[in-house]
Design a protein around this motif. Structure first.
Motif, PDB file in Angstrom:
ATOM      1  N   PRO A  28      11.367 -16.655   6.668  1.00 36.30           N
ATOM      2  CA  PRO A  28      10.761 -16.619   8.005  1.00 36.30           C
ATOM      3  C   PRO A  28       9.234 -16.639   7.923  1.00 36.30           C
ATOM      4  O   PRO A  28       8.642 -16.292   6.897  1.00 36.30           O
ATOM      5  N   THR A  29       8.612 -17.050   9.010  1.00 36.60           N
ATOM      6  CA  THR A  29       7.152 -17.029   9.057  1.00 36.60           C
ATOM      7  C   THR A  29       6.668 -15.574   9.128  1.00 36.60           C
ATOM      8  O   THR A  29       7.276 -14.730   9.790  1.00 36.60           O
ATOM      9  N   VAL A  30       5.573 -15.309   8.433  1.00 38.51           N
ATOM     10  CA  VAL A  30       5.050 -13.941   8.311  1.00 38.51           C
ATOM     11  C   VAL A  30       3.572 -13.925   8.669  1.00 38.51           C
ATOM     12  O   VAL A  30       2.797 -14.773   8.200  1.00 38.51           O
ATOM     13  N   SER A  31       3.184 -12.961   9.493  1.00 37.91           N
ATOM     14  CA  SER A  31       1.772 -12.714   9.784  1.00 37.91           C
ATOM     15  C   SER A  31       1.396 -11.346   9.224  1.00 37.91           C
ATOM     16  O   SER A  31       2.061 -10.350   9.524  1.00 37.91           O
ATOM     17  N   ILE A  32       0.348 -11.312   8.404  1.00 39.83           N
ATOM     18  CA  ILE A  32      -0.138 -10.062   7.823  1.00 39.83           C
ATOM     19  C   ILE A  32      -1.393  -9.634   8.563  1.00 39.83           C
ATOM     20  O   ILE A  32      -2.364 -10.399   8.651  1.00 39.83           O
ATOM     21  N   LEU A  33      -1.371  -8.427   9.120  1.00 46.35           N
ATOM     22  CA  LEU A  33      -2.531  -7.886   9.822  1.00 46.35           C
ATOM     23  C   LEU A  33      -3.294  -6.935   8.916  1.00 46.35           C
ATOM     24  O   LEU A  33      -2.707  -6.033   8.312  1.00 46.35           O
ATOM     25  N   ILE A  34      -4.619  -7.141   8.817  1.00 45.45           N
ATOM     26  CA  ILE A  34      -5.479  -6.266   8.020  1.00 45.45           C
ATOM     27  C   ILE A  34      -6.642  -5.817   8.895  1.00 45.45           C
ATOM     28  O   ILE A  34      -7.633  -6.527   9.062  1.00 45.45           O
ATOM     29  N   PRO A  35      -6.547  -4.624   9.512  1.00 47.57           N
ATOM     30  CA  PRO A  35      -7.685  -4.111  10.284  1.00 47.57           C
ATOM     31  C   PRO A  35      -8.805  -3.681   9.337  1.00 47.57           C
ATOM     32  O   PRO A  35      -8.558  -3.005   8.340  1.00 47.57           O
ATOM     33  N   ALA A  36     -10.035  -4.088   9.651  1.00 42.16           N
ATOM     34  CA  ALA A  36     -11.141  -3.823   8.728  1.00 42.16           C
ATOM     35  C   ALA A  36     -12.403  -3.466   9.505  1.00 42.16           C
ATOM     36  O   ALA A  36     -12.907  -4.285  10.284  1.00 42.16           O
ATOM     37  N   HIS A  37     -12.894  -2.257   9.300  1.00 42.59           N
ATOM     38  CA  HIS A  37     -14.155  -1.821   9.907  1.00 42.59           C
ATOM     39  C   HIS A  37     -15.083  -1.337   8.795  1.00 42.59           C
ATOM     40  O   HIS A  37     -14.820  -0.319   8.145  1.00 42.59           O
ATOM     41  N   ASN A  38     -16.155  -2.073   8.541  1.00 41.10           N
ATOM     42  CA  ASN A  38     -17.120  -1.745   7.485  1.00 41.10           C
ATOM     43  C   ASN A  38     -16.417  -1.535   6.137  1.00 41.10           C
ATOM     44  O   ASN A  38     -16.498  -0.468   5.526  1.00 41.10           O
ATOM     45  N   GLU A  39     -15.753  -2.570   5.679  1.00 40.80           N
ATOM     46  CA  GLU A  39     -14.951  -2.489   4.454  1.00 40.80           C
ATOM     47  C   GLU A  39     -15.486  -3.394   3.340  1.00 40.80           C
ATOM     48  O   GLU A  39     -14.730  -3.854   2.494  1.00 40.80           O
ATOM     49  N   GLU A  40     -16.798  -3.653   3.320  1.00 37.95           N
ATOM     50  CA  GLU A  40     -17.345  -4.573   2.333  1.00 37.95           C
ATOM     51  C   GLU A  40     -17.103  -4.114   0.891  1.00 37.95           C
ATOM     52  O   GLU A  40     -17.045  -4.932  -0.030  1.00 37.95           O
ATOM     53  N   MET A  41     -16.900  -2.826   0.691  1.00 35.88           N
ATOM     54  CA  MET A  41     -16.722  -2.304  -0.652  1.00 35.88           C
ATOM     55  C   MET A  41     -15.350  -2.637  -1.237  1.00 35.88           C
ATOM     56  O   MET A  41     -15.182  -2.689  -2.457  1.00 35.88           O
ATOM     57  N   VAL A  42     -14.357  -2.874  -0.365  1.00 44.34           N
ATOM     58  CA  VAL A  42     -12.985  -3.052  -0.856  1.00 44.34           C
ATOM     59  C   VAL A  42     -12.300  -4.332  -0.379  1.00 44.34           C
ATOM     60  O   VAL A  42     -11.289  -4.747  -0.957  1.00 44.34           O
ATOM     61  N   ILE A  43     -12.795  -4.962   0.671  1.00 44.69           N
ATOM     62  CA  ILE A  43     -12.056  -6.050   1.320  1.00 44.69           C
ATOM     63  C   ILE A  43     -11.876  -7.267   0.411  1.00 44.69           C
ATOM     64  O   ILE A  43     -10.867  -7.983   0.505  1.00 44.69           O
ATOM     65  N   GLU A  44     -12.822  -7.507  -0.496  1.00 48.17           N
ATOM     66  CA  GLU A  44     -12.691  -8.670  -1.385  1.00 48.17           C
ATOM     67  C   GLU A  44     -11.476  -8.535  -2.303  1.00 48.17           C
ATOM     68  O   GLU A  44     -10.727  -9.498  -2.510  1.00 48.17           O
ATOM     69  N   ASP A  45     -11.263  -7.337  -2.845  1.00 53.49           N
ATOM     70  CA  ASP A  45     -10.094  -7.122  -3.703  1.00 53.49           C
ATOM     71  C   ASP A  45      -8.797  -7.279  -2.906  1.00 53.49           C
ATOM     72  O   ASP A  45      -7.806  -7.817  -3.409  1.00 53.49           O
ATOM     73  N   THR A  46      -8.818  -6.824  -1.656  1.00 50.20           N
ATOM     74  CA  THR A  46      -7.631  -6.952  -0.809  1.00 50.20           C
ATOM     75  C   THR A  46      -7.306  -8.418  -0.544  1.00 50.20           C
ATOM     76  O   THR A  46      -6.149  -8.848  -0.664  1.00 50.20           O
ATOM     77  N   LEU A  47      -8.305  -9.197  -0.193  1.00 50.03           N
ATOM     78  CA  LEU A  47      -8.073 -10.612   0.097  1.00 50.03           C
ATOM     79  C   LEU A  47      -7.722 -11.393  -1.163  1.00 50.03           C
ATOM     80  O   LEU A  47      -6.952 -12.363  -1.110  1.00 50.03           O
ATOM     81  N   GLU A  48      -8.252 -10.966  -2.302  1.00 46.56           N
ATOM     82  CA  GLU A  48      -7.876 -11.602  -3.564  1.00 46.56           C
ATOM     83  C   GLU A  48      -6.389 -11.374  -3.827  1.00 46.56           C
ATOM     84  O   GLU A  48      -5.671 -12.280  -4.274  1.00 46.56           O
ATOM     85  N   ALA A  49      -5.926 -10.155  -3.541  1.00 46.70           N
ATOM     86  CA  ALA A  49      -4.497  -9.857  -3.697  1.00 46.70           C
ATOM     87  C   ALA A  49      -3.663 -10.708  -2.737  1.00 46.70           C
ATOM     88  O   ALA A  49      -2.576 -11.187  -3.094  1.00 46.70           O
TER      89      ALA A  49
END
Length: 402
Positions: free
Chosen positions: A26-47
């Motif tokens: 099935p089609t899947v949408s992943i939601l990632i709420p992010a407020h001032n997450e520059e320290m960690v968001i790159e690793d999350t998106l890489e995953a």
């Protein structure tokens, strides 16, 4: 804990059976709420870019929620590299109102049949989405499937080691045990999949709830679905590294759970499916009766040091005290034994110290959270969302233990 033990022996066989029945993806949408997450968001998106789920069926939607750092810039760069990654930028009055509001903003832009949620500090393992979706495909009675989360920075300091043990115990006792015996599990804030049709029927997340995950769980139960715990779906997340950050995060959790308890307690007879009462009892015993009983016991002990309260401690009381301590130790060690390389001498010593330190801190925290929440209700104050402070993940990446 015995239920968790039995599930730990069975879920791999369930996984094999599910893999033999994959009618479609099935089609899947992943939601990632992010407020001032520059320290960690790159690793999350890489995953996210390394997920094994078919990318043509995948939509990763980052809600850059009123950030004033480089979060939006980093997300846009990943959106240019990967067509399935999209970014929504929110500003007041709709943005900056907390996680629930950010998720509702994101939900309006989703295209998938199934909605998954990850916090901005999470790095799910490549097959995490595959297992979450497989659970919903193979179990039509499941409104949601929740996976397991591991502590990325478990070896950072004494506090993170305590949190690591706490999270493992919670998942194998409260999640796996309740699922095995009662077909109940609570949606965590991250690493879960829910049918979009259910979210639409429920009008999304409750923006007045600080524990939006627990609150959503109760409403899904009331629709007649169960929530399945499946430990094959694994994500790694960062935990607080200082007491100040831990205190503020856990206070928000406790306040949120108290909100849920009383919201559904006072509307219990209006609920369609009374089976939700089992989980309501579980939360009431945890946050009201258990903590209340321990606080009363501690208060009597302290009072006896100052005043003559005419109380004596008999043989049965000593026996119960020792039994309670041993049960605590056994349950924690059992949870560690279910995970590779976790039942170590250092962790055994940490568990013993945990009873006299970390567990006692929770008593003060719940009392404080109850006071703050009661004051908010009486004074009709607006709910204020506290975003957990992040720490650099460079040192933690090489310390993950499978």
């Amino acid at each position: 804990m015995q239920g968790g033990n039995l599930l730990s022996r069975q879920f791999k066989e369930t996984a094999k059976q599910w893999q033999q029945n994959v009618p479609y993806y099935p089609t899947v949408s992943i939601l990632i709420p992010a407020h001032n997450e520059e320290m960690v968001i790159e690793d999350t998106l890489e995953a996210m870019s390394n997920l094994t789920y078919p990318t043509e069926q995948l939509q990763v939607l980052v809600i850059n929620d009123n950030s004033n750092d480089r979060t939006g810039e980093i997300c846009e760069a990943y959106g240019k590299r990967f067509p399935f990654i999209e970014v929504i930028h929110t500003k007041p009055p709709n943005g900056g109102k907390g996680k629930s509001a950010a998720l509702n903003n994101g939900l309006a832009h989703t295209t998938g049949e199934i909605i998954c949620v990850y916090d901005a500090d999470n790095t799910p393992e490549p097959d995490a989405i595959y297992w979450l979706v497989l659970g919903l495909v193979n179990d039509p009675k499941a409104g949601a499937v929740v996976g397991k989360f591991r502590v990325l920075n478990a070896n950072k300091n004494f506090l993170t080691r305590l949190i690591n043990i706490e999270t493992l115990t919670f998942q194998w006792l409260a999640q796996a045990g309740r699922w095995f015996w009662f077909k109940l599990a609570t949606i965590p804030g991250t690493n879960f999949a829910v049918r979009k049709s259910i979210l639409e029927e429920l009008n999304g997340w409750d923006e007045g709830a600080l524990s939006e995950d627990t609150e959503l769980s109760f409403r899904i139960y009331d629709l007649g679905y169960h929530i399945r715990f499946f430990p094959n779906a694994i994500t790694w997340e960062q935990e607080p590294e200082t007491l100040k950050v831990w205190w503020r995060q856990r206070t928000r959790w406790a306040r949120g759970n108290l909100y849920v308890i009383f919201k559904f307690f006072f509307h219990f007879f209006k609920l369609k499916h009374k089976r939700v009462g089992l989980d309501l009892i579980y939360f009431m015993f945890t946050y009201v009766f258990f903590f209340g009983g321990v606080i009363l016991s501690h208060s009597l002990f302290l009072a006896s040091l100052i005043f003559d309260v005419q109380l004596s401690v008999g043989f049965v009381s000593y026996l119960l005290l020792i039994s309670g301590f041993l049960l605590f130790i056994i349950e924690e060690l059992l949870a560690l034994s279910f995970e590779k390389d976790q039942l170590t001498k250092k962790n055994v010593l940490t568990v013993i110290l945990m009873y006299f330190t970390y567990s006692q801190m929770w008593l003060f925290l719940v009392v404080y959270a109850a006071f703050i929440e009661v004051k908010r209700v009486l004074l009709k104050q607006e709910v204020t969302w506290y975003k957990t402070k992040r720490f650099s993940q460079k040192d933690a990446k090489n310390k993950k233990t499978a």
